[in-house]
Design a protein around this motif. Structure first.
Motif, PDB file in Angstrom:
ATOM      1  N   PHE A 241       0.784   4.519  -2.529  1.00  0.00           N
ATOM      2  CA  PHE A 241       0.210   5.771  -2.035  1.00  0.00           C
ATOM      3  C   PHE A 241       1.244   6.485  -1.157  1.00  0.00           C
ATOM      4  O   PHE A 241       1.547   6.045  -0.050  1.00  0.00           O
TER       5      PHE A 241
ATOM      6  N   TRP B 133       0.831  -1.207   0.000  1.00  0.00           N
ATOM      7  CA  TRP B 133       0.000   0.000   0.000  1.00  0.00           C
ATOM      8  C   TRP B 133       0.864   1.255   0.000  1.00  0.00           C
ATOM      9  O   TRP B 133       0.623   2.188  -0.768  1.00  0.00           O
ATOM     10  N   GLN B 134       1.895   1.280   0.835  1.00  0.00           N
ATOM     11  CA  GLN B 134       2.744   2.458   0.913  1.00  0.00           C
ATOM     12  C   GLN B 134       3.622   2.628  -0.319  1.00  0.00           C
ATOM     13  O   GLN B 134       4.098   3.736  -0.587  1.00  0.00           O
TER      14      GLN B 134
ATOM     15  N   PRO C 110      -2.048   3.204   7.634  1.00  0.00           N
ATOM     16  CA  PRO C 110      -2.528   4.485   7.102  1.00  0.00           C
ATOM     17  C   PRO C 110      -4.051   4.601   7.109  1.00  0.00           C
ATOM     18  O   PRO C 110      -4.777   3.612   6.950  1.00  0.00           O
TER      19      PRO C 110
ATOM     20  N   PHE D  86     -10.343   2.103   2.943  1.00  0.00           N
ATOM     21  CA  PHE D  86     -10.529   1.182   1.815  1.00  0.00           C
ATOM     22  C   PHE D  86     -11.023  -0.182   2.291  1.00  0.00           C
ATOM     23  O   PHE D  86     -11.976  -0.748   1.733  1.00  0.00           O
TER      24      PHE D  86
ATOM     25  N   SER E 162       3.330   8.725   1.310  1.00  0.00           N
ATOM     26  CA  SER E 162       3.146   9.345   2.622  1.00  0.00           C
ATOM     27  C   SER E 162       4.480   9.355   3.351  1.00  0.00           C
ATOM     28  O   SER E 162       5.249   8.384   3.274  1.00  0.00           O
TER      29      SER E 162
ATOM     30  N   SER F 227      -6.028   5.953   4.835  1.00  0.00           N
ATOM     31  CA  SER F 227      -6.659   5.611   3.556  1.00  0.00           C
ATOM     32  C   SER F 227      -6.774   4.103   3.379  1.00  0.00           C
ATOM     33  O   SER F 227      -7.743   3.614   2.786  1.00  0.00           O
ATOM     34  N   LEU F 228      -5.813   3.339   3.889  1.00  0.00           N
ATOM     35  CA  LEU F 228      -5.880   1.878   3.815  1.00  0.00           C
ATOM     36  C   LEU F 228      -7.045   1.356   4.638  1.00  0.00           C
ATOM     37  O   LEU F 228      -7.802   0.482   4.187  1.00  0.00           O
TER      38      LEU F 228
ATOM     39  N   GLY G 195     -12.293   3.387  -3.213  1.00  0.00           N
ATOM     40  CA  GLY G 195     -11.344   3.526  -2.123  1.00  0.00           C
ATOM     41  C   GLY G 195      -9.936   3.821  -2.606  1.00  0.00           C
ATOM     42  O   GLY G 195      -9.169   4.528  -1.941  1.00  0.00           O
ATOM     43  N   LEU G 196      -9.575   3.302  -3.781  1.00  0.00           N
ATOM     44  CA  LEU G 196      -8.254   3.561  -4.354  1.00  0.00           C
ATOM     45  C   LEU G 196      -8.200   4.943  -4.992  1.00  0.00           C
ATOM     46  O   LEU G 196      -7.145   5.596  -4.978  1.00  0.00           O
TER      47      LEU G 196
ATOM     48  N   GLY H  96      -7.564   7.132  -2.164  1.00  0.00           N
ATOM     49  CA  GLY H  96      -6.171   6.994  -1.739  1.00  0.00           C
ATOM     50  C   GLY H  96      -5.225   7.789  -2.616  1.00  0.00           C
ATOM     51  O   GLY H  96      -4.291   8.436  -2.119  1.00  0.00           O
TER      52      GLY H  96
ATOM     53  N   SER I 264      -2.984  10.945  -1.316  1.00  0.00           N
ATOM     54  CA  SER I 264      -1.531  10.802  -1.382  1.00  0.00           C
ATOM     55  C   SER I 264      -0.899  11.905  -2.220  1.00  0.00           C
ATOM     56  O   SER I 264       0.238  12.314  -1.955  1.00  0.00           O
TER      57      SER I 264
END
Length: 472
Positions: free
Chosen positions: A148, A144-145, A172, A178, A150, A174-175, A344-345, A348, A352
């Motif tokens: 996106f 995920w990181q 995170p 989602f 951060s 946003s994760l 959700g993506l 994100g 981000s």
């Protein structure tokens, strides 16, 4: 047909039939012991190996009939021309007769399992416990990181997180949003409208196992009288039964229901995570602020970060979130420009793109998010943010900002819109929807028409920046 039985009913998928004359169904998974899909061979053998031919032949002889006399007249033996799928309702479907005697000879007809309820029967207040469990691995967090951006230390630094009293770096925001809103098998939803009231209640870490619960909050028919909007209260819990995250999600289904103004009230759990961070204001002051830029109400930031999400990344993340809608996967049925990135993506990517300029965010809360236009794989996403309000009296050197961030596709905002004045209504109008956004853009800013993918109102908590210059 599986029907709701009030509290405790399990729901995981939403599946609607093609014909508008049939009852509209929402598919639900349930335990494997209930999922008995049986194929019946033409020779009379069930797919479970139960012998049926002896009983059938004896019965036929007693009635003066035979297998040959019951064949279709004037046709040779072969696959049934008009073979129909049988609904799994607890009874065995009728056997398809065969002519072969050797083992494996004959034909078999496939079935599609259908665990469904009638959408016309659901009402606000229905509680839906999802039977699935998911352990979030460190590799999931790292993936995920990698997608996106951060640099917030609470999400990237284990030593920093432990100095604030956490066991590890916190997953995170946003994760978690989602995962909270992801609905497995929501295959027949027309579109996701957006999110509201996304709150991170309790810290989540890699290694946690999550479960979900949905509550139907409201159902209403749109103005065209062809679709209905379903609002779900989504709740995410960890293995200790602690509520981690809650959010309200709205989706459109092609079903028309009677008008209803009922909105089922759902209590909001305590905000333990935010309260803990505020209580650590002294520790944060000692650790020092890494906020890069002073912000003020009325300021518009054109963020320089822009990136796409590839088709493979979208499919991988959708699978990790257990999404199954064919618009995310079926490249045989849909062209690239017809494939959709999950909502959700999209959110994100929008957040981000703004992360570097708002650094360093300690906590955030989603007020409202509207999805305006579809985003497709490989569409570049950039964003710009308008500072609506600032509260500098939280505690210590903490400040709370209310921000509207707008994500756009295939526009490099810091180049293409650098000297362009923006209509203020784009940032001050409450609850922007697709119709309003497009009308506003066509009238005042045509270069953004059909380009805005996401409008996000949120509240962030961060440390006030130091007075001296600081560069990464």
């Amino acid at each position: 047909m599986l029907a709701f039985r009030g509290v405790g009913t399990k729901l995981g998928l939403h599946r609607l039939p093609v014909s508008s004359t049939r009852p509209v169904l929402v598919s639900l998974p349930y335990h494997a012991s209930q999922q008995q899909t049986r194929g019946v061979t033409k020779s009379g053998r069930s797919s479970k190996g139960t012998e049926t031919s002896t009983t059938t032949n004896s019965s036929n002889s007693a009635n003066g009939t035979s297998t040959a006399t019951r064949k279709r007249k004037g046709r040779d033996a072969g696959p049934p021309i008009n073979a129909a799928f049988f609904k799994v309702d607890g009874a065995n479907p009728p056997a398809v007769e065969g002519t072969g005697t050797a083992e494996g000879d004959g034909w078999v007809v496939g079935e599609v399992t259908d665990h469904a309820i009638n959408l016309h029967d659901v009402r606000p207040g229905e509680v839906i416990d999802i039977p699935y469990e998911l352990t979030i691995s460190p590799s999931f967090r790292d993936f995920w990181q990698s997608v996106f951006y951060s640099h917030d230390r609470l999400n990237t630094s284990t030593p920093f997180a432990r100095k604030l009293g956490f066991q590890d770096q916190v997953l995170p925001f946003s994760l978690m949003l989602f995962l909270t809103g992801s609905m497995s098998h929501a295959d027949s939803a027309t579109v996701q409208v957006g999110f509201k009231n996304g709150i991170y209640h309790w810290p989540a870490f890699a290694g946690d196992t999550i479960t979900k619960r949905f509550i139907i909050r409201s159902v209403r028919t749109v103005s065209s009288n062809k679709y209905s909007v379903f609002s779900f209260s989504c709740e995410l819990k960890n293995q200790r039964d602690q509520v981690i995250f809650t959010a309200e999600k709205s989706m459109i289904f092609p079903v028309v229901l009677p008008p209803s103004d009922v909105a089922f009230p759902v209590p909001i759990p305590p905000r333990h995570l935010e309260e803990h961070l505020v209580s650590r204001a002294d520790s944060l002051h000692i650790l020092g602020s890494q906020s890069l830029q002073s912000l003020r109400p009325g300021q518009l930031l054109l963020h320089s970060l822009a990136r796409p999400l590839s088709a493979s990344q979208s499919m991988q993340l959708s699978s990790l979130g257990r999404l199954t809608h064919e618009r995310h996967f079926n490249t045989r049925k849909f062209k690239r420009e017809e494939m959709y990135i999950p909502g959700g993506l999209v959110l994100g990517l929008t957040l981000s793109a703004s992360a570097r300029d708002l650094h360093e965010v300690l906590h955030e809360e989603l007020v409202e998010c509207s999805f305006v236009n579809h985003l497709h794989p490989w569409d570049i996403v950039s964003s710009f943010s308008y500072i609506k309000e600032m509260d500098e009296n939280v505690t210590g050197d903490l400040e709370a900002l209310t921000i509207r961030t707008i994500g756009v596709k295939n526009v490099d905002v810091h180049h293409d819109l650098l000297t362009r004045p923006f209509p203020l209504a784009l940032f001050t109008t409450h609850s922007l929807r697709t119709k309003h956004v497009e009308a506003l853009c066509q009238e005042s800013m045509p270069e953004l028409s059909k380009k805005i993918v996401c409008v996000v109102d949120r509240r962030i908590l961060r440390q006030s920046p130091k007075t001296e210059a600081f560069l990464l």
